[in-house]
Write an enzyme that holds these catalytic residues in place. Structure first.
Site, PDB file in Angstrom:
ATOM      1  N   GLU A  92     -62.901   1.593  71.027  1.00 13.74           N
ATOM      2  CA  GLU A  92     -62.387   2.982  70.721  1.00 13.74           C
ATOM      3  C   GLU A  92     -61.901   3.066  69.130  1.00 13.74           C
ATOM      4  OE1 GLU A  92     -59.126   6.705  71.810  1.00 13.74           O
ATOM      5  OE2 GLU A  92     -59.254   4.935  73.044  1.00 13.74           O
ATOM      6  N   ASP A  95     -58.039   3.562  84.898  1.00 13.43           N
ATOM      7  CA  ASP A  95     -56.835   2.892  84.051  1.00 13.43           C
ATOM      8  C   ASP A  95     -55.746   2.643  84.782  1.00 13.43           C
ATOM      9  OD1 ASP A  95     -58.110   3.250  81.381  1.00 13.43           O
ATOM     10  OD2 ASP A  95     -57.269   5.099  80.895  1.00 13.43           O
ATOM     11  N   LYS A 100     -59.169  -0.430  84.204  1.00 15.82           N
ATOM     12  CA  LYS A 100     -59.150  -0.758  82.734  1.00 15.82           C
ATOM     13  C   LYS A 100     -57.894  -1.032  82.412  1.00 15.82           C
ATOM     14  CE  LYS A 100     -60.175   2.715  79.806  1.00 15.82           C
ATOM     15  NZ  LYS A 100     -59.008   2.650  79.020  1.00 15.82           N
ATOM     16  N   GLU A 126     -55.700  -1.858  78.261  1.00 16.04           N
ATOM     17  CA  GLU A 126     -55.757  -1.839  76.825  1.00 16.04           C
ATOM     18  C   GLU A 126     -55.205  -3.150  76.284  1.00 16.04           C
ATOM     19  OE1 GLU A 126     -55.326   3.021  76.731  1.00 16.04           O
ATOM     20  OE2 GLU A 126     -53.993   1.515  75.730  1.00 16.04           O
TER      21      GLU A 126
END
Length: 279
Positions: free
Chosen positions: A181, A82, A112, A114
């Site tokens: 998610e 992340d 990663k 978001e």
């Protein structure tokens, strides 16, 4: 070690991808021994390892430190790390500095990020620089304040359509996979059908291309409550507490250590040391 090409092939052939978080050498080693396809060094480490209330305090240095440990424990597993809070919501130049540091210093195979919006250009920018990127839509923990807490996303038609559009944009920007998610399973299935890249679900139902869970949630290690979407496959927490409690009790009653746990000197050495006096 599996690669981007392998994950695409798994999606094409309908073989589910397994992903699990890991934050240190032993958890990574066990994940690799269990033949997990992909390891995520998530910024969730802030909550399950470092004891923060959210992922917000996690830094680039934290992610590098923990990813290096994971790499040592899982040398043959694809590792995604992340980018932490506010490490990519900066200028593209500063984003690249942070991304370069994480990849070069930690050995992560992909990063990663978001969200969508301006993050789409970040995905494109990093991809063009040769850094594989995994996108993350739906409930994005770094933005829980804006989202109004840990809630299911895309429950109405309008927000669902927006998530579908964002998912397509992530793929077009070059993302190699997409984490979904806390979204309705019908929406997750629809998105998975419309993308060529794999979708990895966490609270997104069965009809995605893979699943990811947090290591500590899966084995019930140091957690008191877990989300609805978590299945706990074992409870090491109870065994750990039981073992530590027994250790404490045996030390208090002088049952530990026993002679078999101790070392001795030859008798002549004892005589030379303190005249043969032994306790």
């Amino acid at each position: 070690m599996k690669t981007k090409t392998d994950f695409l092939k798994m999606k094409e052939q309908g073989e589910p991808i397994t992903m699990l978080t890991a934050y240190d050498y032993p958890s990574a080693k066990l994940a690799e021994e269990a033949e997990v396809d992909m390891i995520l060094v998530g910024d969730s480490l802030g909550m399950v390892v470092l004891g923060y209330d959210s992922t917000v305090p996690v830094t680039v240095e934290d992610m590098i430190h923990h990813t290096k440990a994971v790499r040592r424990g899982a040398k043959e597993t694809f590792i995604v790390t992340d980018m932490p809070f506010m490490s990519y919501h900066v200028s593209l130049q500063d984003t690249m500095v942070n991304a370069r540091r994480i990849v070069q210093e930690s050995g992560a195979h992909a990063l990663k990020v978001e969200g969508a919006g301006e993050v789409i250009s970040t995905i494109h920018y990093l991809t063009n620089a040769g850094i594989p990127v995994v996108a993350h839509l739906g409930l994005t923990p770094q933005s829980v304040g804006v989202l109004g807490g840990y809630k299911v996303q895309g429950k109405d038609a309008e927000s669902a359509k927006k998530l579908i559009e964002d998912a397509k944009k992530c793929e077009e920007a070059g993302a190699i996979a997409l984490v979904l998610e806390c979204v309705p399973m019908q929406l997750a299935e629809l998105i998975s059908e419309q993308l060529t890249i794999p979708t990895i679900g966490i609270g997104a139902g069965q009809k995605v291309d893979g699943q990811v869970l947090v290591y500590h949630d899966l084995i019930s290690y140091g957690v008191n409550r877990v989300p609805k979407f978590v299945k706990q496959y074992t409870s090491v927490q109870e065994e750990i507490v039981r073992g530590i409690s027994q250790y404490v009790a045996e030390v208090k009653t002088r049952q530990f250590p026993e002679e078999k746990h101790s070392f001795t000197m030859k008798e002549e050495e004892c005589l030379a040391l303190y005249g043969g006096k032994q306790s």
